[in-house]
Design a protein around this motif. Structure first.
Motif, mmCIF file in Angstrom:
data_model
loop_
_atom_site.group_PDB
_atom_site.id
_atom_site.type_symbol
_atom_site.label_atom_id
_atom_site.label_comp_id
_atom_site.label_asym_id
_atom_site.label_seq_id
_atom_site.Cartn_x
_atom_site.Cartn_y
_atom_site.Cartn_z
ATOM 1 N N MET A 167 0.829 -1.193 0.000
ATOM 2 C CA MET A 167 0.000 0.000 0.000
ATOM 3 C C MET A 167 0.874 1.258 0.000
ATOM 4 S SD MET A 167 -3.178 -1.047 -0.020
ATOM 5 C CE MET A 167 -4.270 0.224 0.620
ATOM 6 N N LYS A 168 0.474 2.221 -0.827
ATOM 7 C CA LYS A 168 1.142 3.524 -0.850
ATOM 8 C C LYS A 168 0.396 4.476 0.080
ATOM 9 C CE LYS A 168 1.289 5.145 -4.949
ATOM 10 N NZ LYS A 168 1.363 5.588 -6.337
ATOM 11 N N TYR A 169 1.074 5.510 0.502
ATOM 12 C CA TYR A 169 0.491 6.539 1.350
ATOM 13 C C TYR A 169 0.581 7.863 0.610
ATOM 14 C CZ TYR A 169 0.756 3.060 4.992
ATOM 15 O OH TYR A 169 0.594 1.910 5.721
ATOM 16 N N ARG A 170 -0.556 8.599 0.576
ATOM 17 C CA ARG A 170 -0.605 9.888 -0.093
ATOM 18 C C ARG A 170 -1.249 10.886 0.861
ATOM 19 N NH1 ARG A 170 0.632 10.431 -5.203
ATOM 20 N NH2 ARG A 170 -1.069 11.832 -5.680
ATOM 21 N N PHE B 146 -8.288 0.087 -2.281
ATOM 22 C CA PHE B 146 -7.567 -1.157 -2.518
ATOM 23 C C PHE B 146 -7.367 -1.423 -4.000
ATOM 24 C CE2 PHE B 146 -9.218 -1.818 1.792
ATOM 25 C CZ PHE B 146 -8.033 -2.131 2.434
ATOM 26 N N GLY B 147 -8.176 -0.766 -4.863
ATOM 27 C CA GLY B 147 -8.023 -0.924 -6.310
ATOM 28 C C GLY B 147 -6.686 -0.417 -6.812
ATOM 29 N N VAL B 148 -6.231 0.699 -6.238
ATOM 30 C CA VAL B 148 -4.928 1.256 -6.633
ATOM 31 C C VAL B 148 -3.903 1.119 -5.510
ATOM 32 C CG1 VAL B 148 -5.848 2.831 -8.366
ATOM 33 C CG2 VAL B 148 -5.612 3.614 -6.009
ATOM 34 N N LYS B 149 -4.326 0.432 -4.434
ATOM 35 C CA LYS B 149 -3.447 0.127 -3.298
ATOM 36 C C LYS B 149 -2.830 1.378 -2.682
ATOM 37 C CE LYS B 149 -2.487 -4.570 -4.659
ATOM 38 N NZ LYS B 149 -1.515 -5.588 -4.927
ATOM 39 N N GLU B 150 -3.719 2.289 -2.210
ATOM 40 C CA GLU B 150 -3.197 3.464 -1.529
ATOM 41 C C GLU B 150 -4.177 3.976 -0.476
ATOM 42 O OE1 GLU B 150 -2.353 6.191 -4.715
ATOM 43 O OE2 GLU B 150 -4.309 7.126 -4.575
ATOM 44 N N HIS B 151 -3.595 4.601 0.532
ATOM 45 C CA HIS B 151 -4.334 5.313 1.569
ATOM 46 C C HIS B 151 -4.140 6.795 1.259
ATOM 47 C CE1 HIS B 151 -4.608 1.661 4.006
ATOM 48 N NE2 HIS B 151 -3.295 1.536 3.951
ATOM 49 N N ARG B 152 -5.232 7.571 1.303
ATOM 50 C CA ARG B 152 -5.143 9.009 1.042
ATOM 51 C C ARG B 152 -5.687 9.767 2.250
ATOM 52 N NH1 ARG B 152 -6.817 6.797 -3.990
ATOM 53 N NH2 ARG B 152 -9.018 7.236 -3.627
ATOM 54 N N LEU B 153 -4.932 10.740 2.712
ATOM 55 C CA LEU B 153 -5.303 11.570 3.849
ATOM 56 C C LEU B 153 -5.365 13.012 3.356
ATOM 57 C CD1 LEU B 153 -3.835 11.324 7.391
ATOM 58 C CD2 LEU B 153 -3.823 13.504 6.231
ATOM 59 N N PHE B 154 -6.488 13.689 3.615
ATOM 60 C CA PHE B 154 -6.636 15.074 3.174
ATOM 61 C C PHE B 154 -7.577 15.805 4.117
ATOM 62 C CE2 PHE B 154 -9.660 12.402 1.018
ATOM 63 C CZ PHE B 154 -10.852 13.109 1.018
ATOM 64 N N PHE B 155 -7.685 17.104 3.956
ATOM 65 C CA PHE B 155 -8.457 17.939 4.868
ATOM 66 C C PHE B 155 -9.454 18.793 4.105
ATOM 67 C CE2 PHE B 155 -4.567 16.774 6.863
ATOM 68 C CZ PHE B 155 -4.907 16.534 8.181
ATOM 69 N N LEU B 156 -10.640 18.932 4.696
ATOM 70 C CA LEU B 156 -11.707 19.752 4.129
ATOM 71 C C LEU B 156 -12.104 20.827 5.131
ATOM 72 C CD1 LEU B 156 -14.099 16.943 2.823
ATOM 73 C CD2 LEU B 156 -12.462 18.261 1.478
ATOM 74 N N THR B 157 -12.770 21.860 4.640
ATOM 75 C CA THR B 157 -13.400 22.817 5.538
ATOM 76 C C THR B 157 -14.687 22.182 6.064
ATOM 77 O OG1 THR B 157 -14.696 23.849 3.790
ATOM 78 C CG2 THR B 157 -12.506 24.791 4.227
#
Length: 89
Positions: free
Chosen positions: A43-46, A64-75
């Protein structure tokens, strides 16, 4: 700002530093359940760090389709409308 690759340790540091902790539901128990230290290396981390101080609602997507975890922020406003579909509301 745009999504960029990160190490697992950088992802973890942002999670704990900016996620809001137990009160926001992003505590150690959640981390241990969804990001166990099981040696998995496929797994990649973004990450996308907050653009402004108002971007304080942390979101995490595991794809899991592209094997990555994505962390981001919203208002808060963006979070409220995040799951609305066109024509709703």
């Amino acid at each position: 700002m745009s999504m960029r690759d990160a190490t697992r340790e950088e992802f973890k540091e942002l999670y704990f530093r900016l996620g809001g902790g137990e009160a926001a539901g992003w505590g150690r128990a959640y981390w241990n359940e969804f990001f166990p230290d099981d040696g998995r290396t496929d797994m990649k981390y973004r990450v996308e760090e907050p653009e402004t101080p108002e971007h304080r609602r942390m979101m995490i997507v595991t794809d899991f389709g592209v094997k990555e975890h994505r962390l981001f922020f919203l208002t808060e406003e963006a979070e409220e409308s995040f799951f609305e579909f066109p024509g709703e509301g």
